[in-house]
Motif scaffolding. Structure first.
Motif, short mmCIF file in Angstrom:
data_model
loop_
_atom_site.label_atom_id
_atom_site.label_comp_id
_atom_site.label_asym_id
_atom_site.label_seq_id
_atom_site.Cartn_x
_atom_site.Cartn_y
_atom_site.Cartn_z
N CYS A 39 -39.94 35.14 8.44
CA CYS A 39 -39.49 35.32 9.82
C CYS A 39 -40.58 35.91 10.71
O CYS A 39 -40.46 35.87 11.93
CB CYS A 39 -38.27 36.23 9.85
SG CYS A 39 -38.59 37.92 9.31
N THR B 79 -30.60 37.49 16.09
CA THR B 79 -30.39 37.58 14.65
C THR B 79 -29.18 38.46 14.33
O THR B 79 -28.44 38.17 13.39
CB THR B 79 -31.65 38.07 13.92
OG1 THR B 79 -31.47 37.90 12.53
CG2 THR B 79 -31.98 39.50 14.21
N HIS B 83 -26.05 36.78 12.31
CA HIS B 83 -25.62 37.24 11.00
C HIS B 83 -24.19 37.77 10.99
O HIS B 83 -23.47 37.59 10.01
CB HIS B 83 -26.60 38.29 10.47
CG HIS B 83 -27.83 37.69 9.90
ND1 HIS B 83 -28.99 37.53 10.61
CD2 HIS B 83 -28.08 37.15 8.69
CE1 HIS B 83 -29.91 36.94 9.86
NE2 HIS B 83 -29.38 36.70 8.68
N LEU B 86 -22.01 34.69 11.21
CA LEU B 86 -22.15 33.91 9.99
C LEU B 86 -21.11 34.33 8.95
O LEU B 86 -20.61 33.52 8.17
CB LEU B 86 -23.55 34.16 9.43
CG LEU B 86 -24.13 33.25 8.38
CD1 LEU B 86 -24.36 31.90 8.98
CD2 LEU B 86 -25.44 33.82 7.88
N PHE B 130 -33.76 29.83 16.05
CA PHE B 130 -34.61 29.98 14.86
C PHE B 130 -35.49 28.76 14.67
O PHE B 130 -36.68 28.87 14.34
CB PHE B 130 -33.76 30.18 13.61
CG PHE B 130 -33.07 31.51 13.55
CD1 PHE B 130 -33.70 32.65 14.01
CD2 PHE B 130 -31.80 31.63 13.03
CE1 PHE B 130 -33.07 33.88 13.95
CE2 PHE B 130 -31.15 32.85 12.98
CZ PHE B 130 -31.79 33.97 13.44
N ARG B 134 -39.63 28.50 14.65
CA ARG B 134 -40.37 27.89 13.55
C ARG B 134 -41.30 26.78 14.01
O ARG B 134 -42.38 26.59 13.47
CB ARG B 134 -39.39 27.33 12.52
CG ARG B 134 -39.39 28.16 11.31
CD ARG B 134 -38.62 27.77 10.17
NE ARG B 134 -38.01 28.99 9.65
CZ ARG B 134 -38.71 30.04 9.23
NH1 ARG B 134 -40.02 30.03 9.22
NH2 ARG B 134 -38.09 31.12 8.81
N MET B 186 -24.27 25.68 0.39
CA MET B 186 -24.67 26.99 0.89
C MET B 186 -24.23 28.09 -0.08
O MET B 186 -25.03 28.96 -0.44
CB MET B 186 -24.04 27.21 2.25
CG MET B 186 -24.20 28.61 2.78
SD MET B 186 -23.55 28.68 4.45
CE MET B 186 -23.29 30.42 4.60
N HIS B 197 -31.35 37.10 0.35
CA HIS B 197 -31.59 38.33 1.11
C HIS B 197 -30.28 38.94 1.58
O HIS B 197 -30.23 40.11 1.92
CB HIS B 197 -32.54 38.08 2.28
CG HIS B 197 -31.97 37.28 3.41
ND1 HIS B 197 -32.20 35.95 3.59
CD2 HIS B 197 -31.16 37.64 4.42
CE1 HIS B 197 -31.57 35.53 4.67
NE2 HIS B 197 -30.92 36.52 5.20
N MET B 198 -29.22 38.14 1.56
CA MET B 198 -27.91 38.68 1.90
C MET B 198 -27.55 39.85 0.99
O MET B 198 -27.07 40.88 1.44
CB MET B 198 -26.87 37.57 1.76
CG MET B 198 -25.46 38.03 1.81
SD MET B 198 -24.37 36.64 1.46
CE MET B 198 -22.84 37.53 1.27
N PHE B 201 -31.04 42.57 0.69
CA PHE B 201 -31.24 43.47 1.81
C PHE B 201 -30.64 44.84 1.47
O PHE B 201 -31.28 45.88 1.63
CB PHE B 201 -30.59 42.90 3.07
CG PHE B 201 -30.35 43.90 4.16
CD1 PHE B 201 -31.39 44.26 5.01
CD2 PHE B 201 -29.11 44.50 4.34
CE1 PHE B 201 -31.17 45.19 6.02
CE2 PHE B 201 -28.89 45.42 5.34
CZ PHE B 201 -29.93 45.77 6.19
#
Ligand code: HEM
Ligand code: HEM
Ligand code: SF4
Ligand code: SF4
Lengths: 137, 223
Positions: A39, B79, B83, B86, B130, B134, B186, B197-198, B201
């Motif tokens: 990121c 973000t 999130h 999400l 996002f 990128r 998913m 990373h969910m 983190f």
């Protein structure tokens, strides 16, 4: 690449040893590499990135992806030339100050330090005449 | 094949998701150990100064300056919204909860459909943001590979197809099949890819001690 960084004579790389070192810490290191969201949020926390006019090559994540990340991708099957290519990334482009901030919690300095120790095990490290001649800022 | 995607694969993906996360938690505790050394004693906390409400708010706001809010406020908002939605949107979705109630007899409450639809749209907009970063931001481009686009697609596809299904755009049968398939994809990929990373983190920032950890950190890596 900076010519002063490749003054050593070519040596053979003990790929078995490199692989062994990579394997020993892969639980932590491969998870860090895998969980990086790519990121770029860590960029601005690195003073070297800021001082190089935000050149992406100095971004913490760029540095680990292109050093340790490549070592894992090649499964340790690397040659002397390759190790010398990433030498500049882990010694010159990062000073291990530990200030980089990653929201996910990926600890970049430990990955760079680990890469350094792998290179050192193969006799790849900055030579006396290199580091002092470098001007960072 | 179709029956498989709409039937057993739904359960399989949920089981893989949960067992996968449990496996990763287990691995994390295997790879780390309790800190051997004690933390040095913290100095006695000072008596907080009495602050007026204005000063209190000012001090909260200035604390934000030490966060990403200072370096990239737009991304910080995008973000955070992305999130939160999400997780919330699919969890409190009427379409999902109806199906869950049918198979389990119980489900969470649902938000009004038009609200869920709006939230879905917001997730899609965040996803587009996002994607834009990128594609166009040099520093993101420098570390982007095809894999990042695929993972972004995997994260966004359930919302895109869910949105199409709700509005009955294109052929409903096909779209809902795609929706279920992408949803399953998913769930299955979360424990084993960068979407992990969910979970990590929380493991990295609450359990491992460090300069930026949220707590003092009770564990350190064994290697
Ligand atoms: C794995 C099994 C899944 C099944 C069987 C399923 C099924 C459904 C169904 C039946 C609908 C209603 C469509 C309509 O209104 O006609 C729906 C909508 C939706 N689904 Fe799923 N879903 C699954 C997974 C997921 C996942 C993993 C996500 C996101 C993380 C997701 C996000 C959504 C969203 C956001 C909508 C609503 C879109 C809107 O109202 O605009 N779904 N899903
Ligand atoms: C619940 C805890 C979660 C936390 C704390 C979290 C945290 C983060 C952080 C800090 C970033 C980097 C900043 C950014 O680029 O936005 C990020 C990126 C991302 N996250 Fe999460 N995340 C979580 C869950 C999820 C889940 C469940 C998914 C999807 C299934 C997901 C998908 C993504 C994607 C696709 C990106 C990268 C966006 C890009 O391509 O730039 N995250 N997450
Ligand atoms: S190291 Fe952290 S902040 Fe940097 S790109 Fe990876 S996930 Fe983002
Ligand atoms: S440890 Fe290296 S990458 Fe991190 S902020 Fe310092 S110089 Fe930059």
């Amino acid at each position: 690449m900076d010519p002063s960084f490749s003054t050593q004579t070519i040596q053979k790389v003990d790929t078995k040893k490199v692989k062994e070192m990579l394997n020993r810490r892969k639980g932590k290191m491969k998870r860090f590499l895998s969980h990086c969201a790519h990121c770029s949020l860590c960029a601005e926390s690195c003073f070297l990135y800021m001082k190089h006019r935000k050149d992406p090559h100095y971004m913490p994540s760029y540095k680990v992806i292109n050093s340790l990340g490549k070592l894992y991708r090649k499964r340790g099957k690397v040659d002397w030339k390759f190790l010398n290519e990433i030498k500049g990334i882990v010694w010159r482009n990062c000073v291990l100050c530990g200030r980089c901030y990653c929201p996910i919690g990926i600890h970049v300095p430990s990955m760079i330090a680990f890469t350094r120790s792998i290179l050192r095990s193969q006799g790849v490290y900055p030579q006396r005449n290199e580091i002092s001649a470098e001007s960072w800022l | 094949m179709l029956d498989f995607i709409q039937g057993p694969l739904v359960s399989i993906s949920i089981v893989v998701f949960i067992l996968g996360l449990l496996f990763q938690v287990f691995q994390f505790f295997r790879l780390t150990r309790k800190k051997e050394w004690g933390n040095p004693p913290l100095p006695q906390p000072m008596k907080p100064e009495k602050k007026t409400i204005g000063q209190q708010i000012a001090s909260w706001l200035s604390a934000l300056n030490g966060t990403l809010w200072k370096t990239d406020p737009v991304l910080t908002v995008v973000t955070s919204v992305f999130h939160i939605l999400l997780i919330i949107t699919p969890l409190f979705l009427l379409g999902h909860n109806t199906l869950i109630r049918l198979s389990c007899g119980w489900s969470l409450f649902s938000l009004p459909e038009s609200l869920s639809d709006g939230l879905t749209l917001i997730v899609l907009i965040c996803g587009a943001y996002f994607l834009g970063r990128r594609l166009f931001l040099a520093r993101v481009k420098a570390i982007t590979t095809a894999y990042d686009y695929i993972m972004l697609l995997i994260a966004i596809a359930p919302f895109l197809t869910g949105f199409f299904a709700y509005h009955q755009w294109f052929d409903y049968e096909t779209v809902i099949l795609l929706h279920i398939l992408t949803g399953e994809l998913m769930l299955i990929s979360i424990p084993f890819t960068k979407l992990g990373h969910m979970l990590f983190f929380f493991l990295y920032r609450f359990f491992i001690g460090g300069e930026y950890s949220f707590l003092r950190g009770s564990r350190s890596w064994s290697w």
